[in-house]
Write a protein that holds these residues in place. Structure first.
Motif, PDB file in Angstrom:
ATOM      1  N   SER A 146      68.387  34.391  45.241  1.00 13.14           N
ATOM      2  CA  SER A 146      69.418  33.592  44.583  1.00 13.14           C
ATOM      3  C   SER A 146      70.229  34.442  43.617  1.00 13.14           C
ATOM      4  O   SER A 146      69.734  35.415  43.039  1.00 13.14           O
ATOM      5  CB  SER A 146      68.772  32.430  43.822  1.00 13.14           C
ATOM      6  N   THR A 200      68.004  28.444  51.838  1.00 10.91           N
ATOM      7  CA  THR A 200      68.567  27.760  50.671  1.00 10.91           C
ATOM      8  C   THR A 200      68.507  28.599  49.402  1.00 10.91           C
ATOM      9  O   THR A 200      69.109  28.236  48.391  1.00 10.91           O
ATOM     10  CB  THR A 200      67.822  26.440  50.403  1.00 10.91           C
ATOM     11  N   ASN A 201      67.753  29.703  49.426  1.00  8.57           N
ATOM     12  CA  ASN A 201      67.547  30.570  48.252  1.00  8.57           C
ATOM     13  C   ASN A 201      66.847  29.835  47.109  1.00  8.57           C
ATOM     14  O   ASN A 201      66.887  30.295  45.969  1.00  8.57           O
ATOM     15  CB  ASN A 201      68.868  31.157  47.747  1.00  8.57           C
ATOM     16  N   LYS A 202      66.181  28.724  47.428  1.00  8.09           N
ATOM     17  CA  LYS A 202      65.473  27.952  46.402  1.00  8.09           C
ATOM     18  C   LYS A 202      63.987  28.300  46.442  1.00  8.09           C
ATOM     19  O   LYS A 202      63.337  28.145  47.473  1.00  8.09           O
ATOM     20  CB  LYS A 202      65.676  26.458  46.611  1.00  8.09           C
ATOM     21  N   ASP A 203      63.465  28.755  45.315  1.00 11.19           N
ATOM     22  CA  ASP A 203      62.086  29.213  45.221  1.00 11.19           C
ATOM     23  C   ASP A 203      61.215  28.138  44.580  1.00 11.19           C
ATOM     24  O   ASP A 203      61.130  28.041  43.367  1.00 11.19           O
ATOM     25  CB  ASP A 203      62.032  30.512  44.401  1.00 11.19           C
TER      26      ASP A 203
END
Length: 277
Positions: free
Chosen positions: A145, A219-222
Motif C-alpha cells: 500500500s 486490494t493492498n489491504k493488510d
C-alpha cells in the motif's frame, strides 16, 4: 511439520518457549520489545540462557525476531534511517545472544524517493549492519500500500542481489495475496511459487508467515484472517502448506484472536490441512 506462532515475551524472553508450547507450536516468532517504540531489547544473560536451553530441549525451531514497526529501511530521511539501522543492529545482536537464526524486517516506504531510490536506500542501510555469524536478515514481502516497497517480488530480488549480505526472504501469504498474487486456488499457488522461484529464487525463501486475508486479492489491504476462513480460503491454504517446494519451511502464524479462535486453533487447522492433502 514446523509450524508455530508469534508469541509474547512478557515477563522475560524465556517465557516465549512455554508460550509457544501452549499453542501447540514447535517454532515461532517474537518481538524483543514493544514494536511501537524505539527501544533496546535489554535481554539479560540468565533469561537468554533459559531461552536457549528451553528451545533446545522442547522445540524444533527456528525462531524469528520480528523487527520494530518503526524501522524504515527505504526512507530518504537521515534521522529515521539512522534510527532504523541502530534498531536493526540491536535486533541482530539480540538474535545472536538468543541463538535465533532469523531477523525479519519490512523494507518500509520510500515516501517520495521513488522505487529505485527506496530500494537503494534499503540496501545501503542493510549493508551498514554488522550481522553476527549464524544470523540471517529476512526481508518480508509486503501488501504494497502507498509507497511501501516489497509488494512486488522484483523488489525483494533487487535487494537480495544488490546487498553485500547473504539475505533471505520471508513470504507473508496475506501480504502477497493483498499485493496481487492470487493464492486462492491450487493452480494459483503453483503459479505464484513458480514466479517467486523465477524472480527471487526458491532457495532464498527461509520462512513463511502463514496468514489468511480478510480482503480480496490485489486490494493492498493488510488484515489477517483465520486459516482457511479468509479470501485465500481452504483450497489455497491447503496447497500452500503441502506444496513440495514449501513443506520443509517453517510456517509462522500471525492470525487474529477472535470469534473464539486463537493460535492454538489455527495451528491445529494447519496440521489438519497438511494431513488431508
Amino acid at each position: 511439520m514446523r509450524v508455530g506462532a508469534h508469541v509474547s515475551i512478557a515477563g522475560g524472553v524465556d517465557n516465549a518457549v512455554d508460550n509457544e508450547l501452549d499453542v501447540g507450536g514447535n517454532c515461532g516468532q517474537i518481538f524483543t520489545h514493544s514494536p511501537q517504540v524505539w527501544q533496546n531489547p535489554n535481554i539479560g544473560d540468565d533469561e537468554a540462557t533459559k531461552f536457549r536451553d528451553g528451545t533446545d530441549a522442547s522445540l524444533d525451531g527456528p525462531w524469528v525476531i520480528h523487527s520494530s514497526y518503526l524501522v524504515n529501511l527505504c526512507t530518504p530521511k537521515d534521522d529515521l534511517r539512522e534510527k532504523s539501522i541502530d534498531s536493526m543492529q540491536r535486533e541482530v545482536d539480540a538474535a545472536a545472544k538468543l541463538g535465533i537464526e532469523y531477523v525479519n524486517v519490512h523494507l518500509g516506504a520510500h515516501t517520495g524517493a521513488g522505487i529505485d531510490g527506496g530500494l537503494d536506500n534499503a540496501v545501503s542501510a542493510l549493508d551498514e549492519l554488522d550481522v553476527p555469524e549464524g544470523v540471517t536478515v529476512l526481508v518480508e514481502s509486503d501488501a504494497g500500500s502507498g509507497t511501501k516497497l516489497g509488494g512486488d517480488f522484483e523488489h525483494l530480488a533487487a535487494v537480495l542481489e544488490a546487498s553485500d549480505h547473504n539475505l533471505g526472504v520471508c513470504l507473508d501469504t496475506a501480504h502477497a495475496f493483498a499485493a496481487g498474487y492470487d493464492l486462492s486456488t491450487p493452480a494459483g499457488v503453483d503459479s505464484v511459487v513458480d514466479e517467486f522461484d523465477d524472480v527471487v529464487g526458491i532457495e532464498n525463501l527461509h520462512c513463511i508467515h502463514l496468514n489468511d486475508s480478510k480482503h480480496a486479492c490485489g486490494t493492498n489491504k493488510d488484515e489477517h484472517a483465520h486459516i482457511g476462513e479468509g479470501e485465500i480460503g481452504v483450497d489455497g491454504m491447503q496447497r500452500i502448506v503441502s506444496h513440495p517446494d514449501l513443506t520443509d519451511l517453517p510456517f509462522v502464524l500471525e492470525t487474529p484472536t477472535e470469534n473464539g479462535k486463537s493460535f492454538e486453533w489455527n495451528i491445529e487447522r494447519v496440521r489438519e490441512l497438511r494431513a488431508e492433502a
